[in-house]
Write an enzyme that holds these catalytic residues in place. Structure first.
Site, PDB file in Angstrom:
ATOM      1  N   GLU A 173       0.846  -1.211   0.000  1.00 15.23           N
ATOM      2  CA  GLU A 173       0.000   0.000   0.000  1.00 15.23           C
ATOM      3  C   GLU A 173       0.876   1.254   0.000  1.00 15.23           C
ATOM      4  OE1 GLU A 173      -3.240   0.403  -0.262  1.00 15.23           O
ATOM      5  OE2 GLU A 173      -3.826  -1.705  -0.179  1.00 15.23           O
ATOM      6  N   ASP A 187       5.326   2.027  -0.244  1.00 12.19           N
ATOM      7  CA  ASP A 187       6.526   1.909   0.595  1.00 12.19           C
ATOM      8  C   ASP A 187       6.642   3.149   1.491  1.00 12.19           C
ATOM      9  OD1 ASP A 187       9.494   0.910   0.940  1.00 12.19           O
ATOM     10  OD2 ASP A 187       9.576   3.049   0.472  1.00 12.19           O
TER      11      ASP A 187
END
Ligand SMILES: Cc1cc2nc3c(=O)[nH]c(=O)nc-3n(C[C@H](O)[C@H](O)[C@H](O)COP(=O)(O)OP(=O)(O)OC[C@H]3O[C@@H](n4cnc5c(N)ncnc54)[C@H](O)[C@@H]3O)c2cc1C
Length: 696
Positions: free
Chosen positions: A479, A481
């Site tokens: 979702e 880094d």
């Protein structure tokens, strides 16, 4: 090896502890002369501290019921429904030892059980009541994190992409099937060569006007979709992100319209066999989350109807004309990704759930476990050691801080979903990026600290730290880094800083920057830099000012540095030259937001004793952060040397005070026993629970 385990010679220990007491009394006497407001001793094991100071041993009486009522979310009922269901179904509970394949099947059955036996329909909540959806996800994740992520893939990612990127025709066709799990699906964005850089994706969707279809292709190995949850075993559909290619009549012959999302069936609805042109491989055994079947997908001229383009932000007509309300590829890309922040919000929220579990296990164990003690007296609880308090009490305070901040994020997200207010969209985008990265990084580190704080017993799988750590670790990467997300926060701050100087508006969450530019950037006040009384240090205004001053300085300095370096290095090079500075700026800003929300939550707590406990935790959170960054404050004389010392002493004192209400503070999380399920966290008869587990 036994002799090297830190067993202190008893005589030496005795001498040391009595000299400690003498030193303590001296410090107390001295500190009462220097600063009447900060007279608390550094914390000692409780028994010693009691003898040293009546003030430090005075325990705050907390109304636990009122505190937990305040902490309970609006949706405790539905969480209890989830817990009750799984408590009644031992066949759906995850054992400690389980193979990858069995774990995957179990997670699918857990999801089927939840949806088909309890009547909970998550997609409805994704669409209409996101706060409730996140509450369900938190509960499910605490049953088994793989199960939580599997649910997230099905509903936030696959379901969320259809709802948010598609239009009415998609909703009508897919909603019920996704909700009741007939249409299991995946979210296929990442490719082997591109994860964070989504605009670099290479999969293509070429429009064929003759057949009114898109043709999905994987042009090279680097474009194979990788890590796709639900793909290896259970998924029947995938939302595939691909470059939309349209035929043109010019010399190039085609036009690349940028990354769009398409619904691609990948397995037969009846036989579950992989469909022609689709190749699926298994990504294999992972460090954690092995109940989720991540797979790799390759497409060879897979044809899908034109209607399968999720066309909210861009559409293709029957004759191959492209239309969009948004003027550029970048704007469309931004809008597409902007609709997908729900997953990020859910991860930030779930990460606080993991932090609550691990802090609860470690603190309950530390209250119970006793090692060493003053001569001829009972051994003391390990939580009475200053070092253990130092490890766990700021963590407990931070857990509360993140709880209130993520509850706020979820509320803002729900509001955004209802209003679609443009400014709110931008606000939630930056806030979710910042909180997701900040909180998940903190939780990941804390899991190791908690394991270590429980000594050898923390290493037993049954006590959960191993699985929590392995399952949660990837929260820092998927979702978005964390390092990449923090840069988005920094970029947003710089944009707003620029707007400020061009006279633009600053929205609510960020409005303190407007004030800070004027107030905080003036030279530190030499008088207040010397104030060191407890009232002043515990004043929310001092704390917030200090946080915001740091953010404002970082912001102003990095803006100047970027301007300077871009002349020689260009924009990209200058950004890279200042990258660490930018990351610090983003974290500093997020800490300010977290503190502001915590202060607000303390103020709004109706019960005085619960409010006093929260105030302790809030002050510890604030002063611990200031102390950790004391070099920055000292460098610019924002804090004079004696004030720095006073902050340090007060932080230790607050740690000790929080320790005294630690039990009440963790109990207020109201985690059911099966959630903490670690035998070492069972307060009453820990050893019998534990010995039973190993078979005595
Ligand atoms: C268990 C698991 C489940 C997943 N599920 C899905 C799924 O269902 N669907 C899906 O589409 N994807 C999924 N993913 C993929 C995931 O979203 C990506 O791994 C993630 O976006 C990071 O991309 P990457 O792995 O290519 O890392 P990279 O982008 O290559 O990053 C590698 C390192 O480089 C650093 N880096 C990269 N860019 C920059 C920069 N600009 N500045 C500074 N540092 C930088 C990063 O900080 C990181 O440390 C999953 C991954 C895993 C492991």
């Amino acid at each position: 090896m036994e002799s090297r385990r830190g067993m202190m010679n008893p005589r030496a220990a005795e001498e040391e502890s009595s000299s400690d007491l003498v030193a303590m009394r001296r410090i107390q006497r001295l500190s009462s002369h220097i600063s009447p407001d900060v007279t608390a001793p550094p914390s000692l094991p409780l028994v010693q501290a009691e003898r040293c100071s009546s003030r430090s041993s005075k325990k705050l009486e907390v109304n636990g019921e009122a505190l937990s009522l305040y902490m309970r979310g609006k949706h405790m009922d539905i969480q209890e429904k989830v817990f009750d269901f799984f408590n009644s179904r031992p066949d759906l509970q995850t054992p400690i030892e389980i193979s990858k394949d069995d774990h995957r099947e179990l997670c699918m059955n857990q999801l089927l059980g939840l949806v088909r036996e309890t009547g909970i329909r998550p997609l409805r909540y994704v669409a209409d009541d996101p706060e409730k959806y996140f509450a369900i996800m938190e509960a499910v994740g605490s049953v088994d994190m793989s199960f939580g992520i599997k649910m997230g893939v099905q509903y936030s990612l696959w379901g969320g992409s259809v709802l948010n990127l598609g239009t009415k025709k998609h909703r009508d066709k897919y909603f019920d099937g996704i909700d009741n799990l007939d249409y299991t699906g995946c979210f296929a964005m990442t490719e082997l060569h591109h994860g964070s850089n989504v605009q670099g994706l290479q999969t293509t969707a070429t429009f064929d006007p003759l057949k009114d279809e898109f043709v999905i292709d994987t042009p090279n190995d680097g474009a194979i979709k990788w890590w796709i949850g639900n793909a290896a075993v259970h998924g029947k559909f995938a939302t595939v992100f691909a470059r939309l290619i349209l035929p043109t009549h010019d010399s190039k012959g085609v036009s690349d319209m940028g990354v769009h999302a398409f619904i691609v069936p990948i397995r037969d609805m009846k036989t579950h066999k992989t469909l022609p042109g689709v190749e699926i491989q298994d990504c294999g055994h992972k460090v954690g989350l092995n109940g989720v079947d991540n797979g790799a997908l390759r497409f060879r001229s897979v044809r899908i109807p034109r209607d399968n383009l999720l066309n909210r932000f861009g559409d293709v007509s029957r004759d191959g004309k492209y239309t969009s309300s948004l003027p550029t590829i970048n704007k469309r890309f931004g809008a597409t990704l902007g609709e997908l922040v729900g997953g990020r919000v859910g991860l930030a929220y779930a990460s606080v759930g993991v932090l609550k579990i691990s802090a609860t296990i470690a603190i309950r164990y530390s209250l119970l476990r006793q090692q060493f003690g003053p001569p001829k007296q009972p051994e003391v609880s390990i939580l009475d050691y200053q070092s253990q308090q130092h490890k766990l009490m700021p963590m407990l305070a931070s857990t509360y801080a993140y709880h209130f901040a993520t509850v706020y994020l979820v509320e803002k997200y729900s509001e955004m979903k209802k209003t679609h207010d443009e400014q709110l969209v931008a606000d939630v985008h930056a806030l979710s990026a910042g909180l997701k990265s900040y909180v998940t990084s903190y939780t990941a580190k804390s899991l190791s600290v908690c394991r270590e704080a429980c000594g050898g017993h923390g290493y037993a799988a049954v006590n959960r730290f191993g699985s929590l750590r392995n399952d949660h670790d990837i929260f820092q990467t998927f979702e978005g880094d964390n390092t990449v997300l923090l840069q988005q926060v920094a970029a947003d701050l710089l944009k707003r800083y620029k707007e400020k100087f061009q006279g633009g508006a600053l929205t609510a969450t960020w409005s303190y920057l407007r004030e800070s530019m004027n107030t905080y950037l003036s030279q530190p006040n030499p008088v207040t830099a010397r104030w060191e009384g407890e009232d002043h240090l515990r004043d929310p205004k001092f704390q917030l000012d200090a946080f915001r001053y740091r953010t404002s300085r970082l912001l102003q300095n990095v803006a100047a540095r970027l301007q300077k370096h871009s002349k020689t290095l260009g924009g990209f090079g200058a950004w890279n030259r200042c990258l660490n500075h930018l990351l610090t700026l983003a974290e500093s800003h997020i800490e300010s937001v977290i503190l502001a929300k915590f202060i607000e939550a303390v103020k709004n707590c109706p019960d005085p004793s619960a409010r006093a406990a929260l105030k302790l935790a809030c002050d510890l959170y604030a002063l611990d952060r200031i102390w950790k960054d004391i070099g920055t404050y000292r460098n610019v004389d924002y804090v004079a040397p004696n004030k720095a010392k006073a902050i340090h002493k007060l932080t230790e004192y607050l740690s000790f005070q929080v320790r005294n209400v630690a039990k009440e503070l963790v109990d207020a999380f109201e985690l059911p026993d099966h959630v903490t399920r670690a035998p070492i966290a069972m307060q009453s008869d820990a050893y019998s629970q534990y010995t039973q587990v190993v078979g005595f």
